[in-house]
Write a protein that holds these residues in place. Structure first.
Motif, short mmCIF file in Angstrom:
data_model
loop_
_atom_site.label_atom_id
_atom_site.label_comp_id
_atom_site.label_asym_id
_atom_site.label_seq_id
_atom_site.Cartn_x
_atom_site.Cartn_y
_atom_site.Cartn_z
N ALA A 296 0.71 -1.47 -0.30
CA ALA A 296 0.25 0.31 0.16
C ALA A 296 0.92 1.36 0.21
CB ALA A 296 -1.04 0.08 1.19
N THR A 297 2.09 1.39 0.57
CA THR A 297 2.84 2.46 0.75
C THR A 297 4.05 2.05 -0.13
OG1 THR A 297 3.99 1.38 2.87
CG2 THR A 297 2.00 2.90 2.96
N GLY A 298 4.64 1.44 -0.50
CA GLY A 298 5.45 1.36 -1.21
C GLY A 298 6.82 1.30 -0.45
N LEU A 299 6.75 0.93 0.82
CA LEU A 299 7.97 0.94 1.87
C LEU A 299 8.14 0.09 2.40
CD1 LEU A 299 6.54 4.27 4.45
CD2 LEU A 299 7.89 4.42 2.52
N TYR A 300 9.29 -0.50 2.53
CA TYR A 300 10.18 -1.36 3.31
C TYR A 300 10.23 -1.93 4.69
CZ TYR A 300 11.40 -2.12 -1.17
OH TYR A 300 11.83 -2.66 -2.58
N ALA A 301 9.33 -2.64 5.10
CA ALA A 301 9.44 -3.24 6.68
C ALA A 301 10.17 -4.28 6.85
CB ALA A 301 7.93 -3.19 7.31
N PRO A 302 9.97 -5.26 8.04
CA PRO A 302 10.46 -6.16 8.59
C PRO A 302 10.36 -7.69 7.67
CG PRO A 302 10.60 -5.20 10.97
CD PRO A 302 10.06 -4.39 9.38
N TYR A 303 10.52 -8.14 7.06
CA TYR A 303 9.79 -10.09 6.35
C TYR A 303 9.43 -10.58 7.28
CZ TYR A 303 9.27 -14.60 4.73
OH TYR A 303 8.69 -16.16 4.22
N SER A 304 7.86 -10.79 6.97
CA SER A 304 6.71 -10.79 8.01
C SER A 304 6.52 -12.57 7.49
CB SER A 304 5.87 -10.37 7.85
OG SER A 304 5.74 -8.95 9.33
#
Length: 249
Positions: free
Chosen positions: A69-77
């Protein structure tokens, strides 16, 4: 006023504090990305700053996913790790109990065992290695113990343990029950981070309170999965983003 800050190197390896990197091949194949800092946890994904170096430091080697939705990166879940709760009922005042996992039965565990004692009993089994279980809670019988599977069972749907309370004494009909509180093997995220996008290639500094920061995404190369700063088992990867080409050792 300049923004220079003194830095202290706590450890260093031949790969510039990247022991998770199996080979230098691919270190130039990175993309500049933006990280959603609200998804990262202090002490797990980053070290907090100090009065002498007030910026927080994201650890290199963090597996990352892309938030659609944002194109941002976060920790792999990726797939969740299974957690099972062991509860002693009936208020026993003495005796022992045992637990069985995949046909292997522990030695006797005291009725008032601590989390450490339960962990030691499980890790003494031939099919559970040191680090394969994380045990919290306790001591019994007042407080349940939670066994979270890690190591070779990280992200797996494992068999539920069973328990025998035959040798518990005192109280009223003492018993031991095991329930699965978190099922393993299924990715719970649906925002895109359930797909591996790569790894944070280098440490990244950011000011406390920041919402975002930039980083370098390693999407091509070789990785020592066991040396990543957060638990990661490549066989549990639900899928990868198109173009990701990571090999594991």
């Amino acid at each position: 006023m300049n923004d220079f800050q003194p830095m202290t190197v706590l450890n260093e390896t031949a790969t510039a504090d990247r022991p998770w990197l199996a080979s230098l091949v691919g270190t130039n194949d990175t993309n500049t990305i933006t990280l959603d800092l609200s998804k990262f946890v202090a002490g797990v994904h980053y070290e907090t700053g100090t009065p002498w170096q007030p910026r927080n430091v994201l650890k290199s080697g963090i597996p990352l996913g892309l938030i659609d939705a944002t194109g941002l990166y976060a920790p792999y879940s990726g797939p969740t790790s299974e957690a099972q709760t062991v509860t002693v009922t009936g208020s026993p005042t003495g005796g022992t109990y045992t637990m069985t996992f995949n046909s292997q039965t522990t030695a006797s565990i005291p009725y008032n065992a601590t989390a450490a004692q339960v962990k030691a009993a499980l890790e003494a089994l031939s099919n559970i290695n040191p680090g394969d279980v994380l045990v919290t809670g306790g001591p019994h019988p007042a407080t349940p113990v939670v066994v979270t599977f890690a190591g070779q069972y990280l992200g797996d749907n494992v068999a539920q343990m069973t328990a025998s309370a035959t040798n518990l004494t005192g109280g009223t009909s003492p018993a031991v029950t095991v329930t699965t509180t978190t099922g393993g093997g299924t990715a719970t995220a649906t925002d895109g981070t359930e797909k591996l996008a790569g790894f944070l290639a280098t440490e990244s500094l950011f000011a406390p309170g920041s919402a975002k920061t930039s980083g370098a995404l390693l999407w091509f190369g070789e990785v020592f999965a066991a040396k990543c700063p957060v638990p990661f088992d490549p066989k549990d990867v639900a899928g990868t983003r198109p173009g990701v080409n990571i090999h594991y050792r």
